[in-house]
Scaffold this motif. Structure first.
Motif, short mmCIF file in Angstrom:
data_model
loop_
_atom_site.label_atom_id
_atom_site.label_comp_id
_atom_site.label_asym_id
_atom_site.label_seq_id
_atom_site.Cartn_x
_atom_site.Cartn_y
_atom_site.Cartn_z
N LEU A 147 0.83 -1.20 0.00
CA LEU A 147 0.00 0.00 0.00
C LEU A 147 0.86 1.25 0.00
N ARG A 148 0.53 2.17 -0.89
CA ARG A 148 1.05 3.53 -0.79
C ARG A 148 -0.14 4.42 -0.47
N ALA A 149 -0.30 4.75 0.79
CA ALA A 149 -1.44 5.56 1.22
C ALA A 149 -1.25 6.99 0.76
N GLY A 150 -2.32 7.56 0.22
CA GLY A 150 -2.28 8.94 -0.25
C GLY A 150 -3.11 9.85 0.63
N THR A 151 -3.62 10.89 0.02
CA THR A 151 -4.44 11.86 0.74
C THR A 151 -5.84 11.31 0.95
N PRO A 152 -6.42 11.43 2.15
CA PRO A 152 -7.80 10.98 2.34
C PRO A 152 -8.73 11.65 1.34
N GLY A 153 -9.59 10.86 0.71
CA GLY A 153 -10.51 11.39 -0.28
C GLY A 153 -9.94 11.50 -1.68
N ALA A 154 -8.69 11.03 -1.87
CA ALA A 154 -8.07 11.05 -3.19
C ALA A 154 -8.44 9.79 -3.97
N PRO A 155 -8.12 9.75 -5.28
CA PRO A 155 -8.42 8.54 -6.06
C PRO A 155 -7.67 7.32 -5.55
N LEU A 156 -8.20 6.15 -5.91
CA LEU A 156 -7.58 4.87 -5.56
C LEU A 156 -7.27 4.10 -6.84
N LEU A 157 -6.05 3.60 -6.94
CA LEU A 157 -5.63 2.75 -8.05
C LEU A 157 -5.24 1.39 -7.49
N VAL A 158 -5.89 0.34 -8.01
CA VAL A 158 -5.59 -1.04 -7.62
C VAL A 158 -4.95 -1.72 -8.81
N ARG A 185 4.27 5.01 -10.04
CA ARG A 185 5.32 5.96 -9.66
C ARG A 185 5.11 7.38 -10.19
N PRO A 186 4.66 7.58 -11.46
CA PRO A 186 4.50 8.96 -11.94
C PRO A 186 3.26 9.67 -11.42
N LEU A 187 2.35 8.95 -10.78
CA LEU A 187 1.11 9.57 -10.33
C LEU A 187 1.38 10.53 -9.17
N PRO A 188 0.54 11.55 -9.01
CA PRO A 188 0.70 12.45 -7.87
C PRO A 188 0.73 11.68 -6.55
N ARG A 189 1.54 12.18 -5.62
CA ARG A 189 1.73 11.47 -4.34
C ARG A 189 0.44 11.33 -3.56
N GLY A 190 -0.56 12.15 -3.86
CA GLY A 190 -1.82 12.05 -3.14
C GLY A 190 -2.63 10.82 -3.46
N TRP A 191 -2.38 10.19 -4.61
CA TRP A 191 -3.13 8.99 -4.98
C TRP A 191 -2.91 7.87 -3.97
N ASN A 192 -3.98 7.14 -3.68
CA ASN A 192 -3.87 5.89 -2.94
C ASN A 192 -3.61 4.77 -3.94
N VAL A 193 -2.57 3.99 -3.71
CA VAL A 193 -2.19 2.93 -4.65
C VAL A 193 -2.05 1.61 -3.89
N VAL A 194 -2.67 0.57 -4.42
CA VAL A 194 -2.57 -0.77 -3.84
C VAL A 194 -2.02 -1.71 -4.90
N LEU A 195 -0.90 -2.33 -4.59
CA LEU A 195 -0.28 -3.32 -5.48
C LEU A 195 -0.63 -4.70 -4.93
N VAL A 196 -1.41 -5.46 -5.68
CA VAL A 196 -1.97 -6.72 -5.18
C VAL A 196 -1.18 -7.90 -5.73
N ARG A 197 -0.95 -8.89 -4.88
CA ARG A 197 -0.27 -10.12 -5.30
C ARG A 197 -1.30 -11.22 -5.53
N ALA A 198 -1.20 -11.89 -6.68
CA ALA A 198 -2.08 -13.02 -6.96
C ALA A 198 -1.86 -14.12 -5.92
N PRO A 199 -2.89 -14.91 -5.62
CA PRO A 199 -2.80 -15.84 -4.49
C PRO A 199 -2.09 -17.16 -4.77
N ARG A 200 -1.86 -17.50 -6.05
CA ARG A 200 -1.39 -18.85 -6.36
C ARG A 200 0.07 -18.81 -6.82
#
Length: 240
Positions: A22-33, A50-65
């Motif tokens: 998780l890269r937590a951004g500004t509360p109320g900002a967009p979320l990218l999964v 990486r190039p997105l504004p620092r305020g974005w919330n970004v979640v990098l998800v790992r596949a389960p298998r």
């Protein structure tokens, strides 16, 4: 593993249905999964965030298998003479797990439920588009890099009146031998025929997420966030 991700260490699946960073951004900002392709892991799509504004919330998800030779995958895929074969039941199981994961995200960060975007590469792109078409109330847009639409999901999405609210970015390599460019053309036509707004770009690439393709997606993401007004809602919302 790339250095300087600016994210948390992997959050354990014991706490969530899927492992993620998780890269937590500004509360109320967009979320990218972000959903990676088969054979890699969650860090592979960091160049998209990486190039997105620092305020974005970004979640990098790992596949389960886990794969025997390293990396992870979402569901089994078999390449046959007549094309790509995917077990519909395995896809359904992956979609259920991903939906459960999205339900938990408001516990990790406070994002704008009106500006949630799923994006992925290859198998991750197929899964992202499948979830959006099945449950379009969850997301604003979908970014597909070298992906495809799953036929079983297309058939079950025909009755949804919410599809026209979706925006899609489709980036595909002209020389892709794993998932040919024809699949991107078919996806674009199908989506547009159902009212979805699609930005489609072809690149001088094979089955890969080139810097030019990633740049195209990140530019689209920033334009989408500006186009769609913030809803100021704390989490994902289902229709009443």
């Amino acid at each position: 593993m790339p250095t300087g991700l600016g994210c948390t260490p992997p959050l354990a699946p014991a706490l969530l249905p899927l492992s993620c960073r998780l890269r937590a951004g500004t509360p109320g900002a967009p979320l990218l999964v972000l959903l990676h392709g088969a054979g890699s892991d969650e860090t592979s799509l960091w160049p998209v965030a990486r190039p997105l504004p620092r305020g974005w919330n970004v979640v990098l998800v790992r596949a389960p298998r886990p794969m025997p030779r390293g990396g992870f995958f979402w569901y089994p895929v078999h390449f046959r003479r007549r094309g790509v074969h995917v077990d519909a039941d395995q896809v359904e199981a992956a979609l259920v797990r991903l939906a459960e994961f999205l339900d938990r995200l408001p516990q990790l960060c406070r994002f704008d439920a009106g500006r949630v975007v799923l994006a992925g590469f290859s198998q991750g792109a197929a899964l992202a588009s499948a979830l959006a078409l099945r449950q379009p109330y969850r997301v604003t847009g979908v970014g597909m890099l070298s992906g495809r639409l799953l036929s079983s999901v297309q058939a079950s999405s025909l009755t949804s009146g919410l599809l026209p609210r979706l925006r899609f970015f489709i980036g595909h390599g002209l020389h892709d031998r794993v998932l040919p460019m024809a699949l991107a053309v078919q996806a674009t036509r199908w989506l547009r025929s159902h009212g979805v707004r699609v930005t489609a770009r072809a690149y001088d690439a094979g089955h890969e997420a080139t810097p030019a393709m990633v740049a195209g997606l990140t530019h689209w993401l920033q334009a989408l966030a500006s186009e769609v007004p913030g809803s100021k809602q704390p989490g994902l919302q289902r229709p009443g």
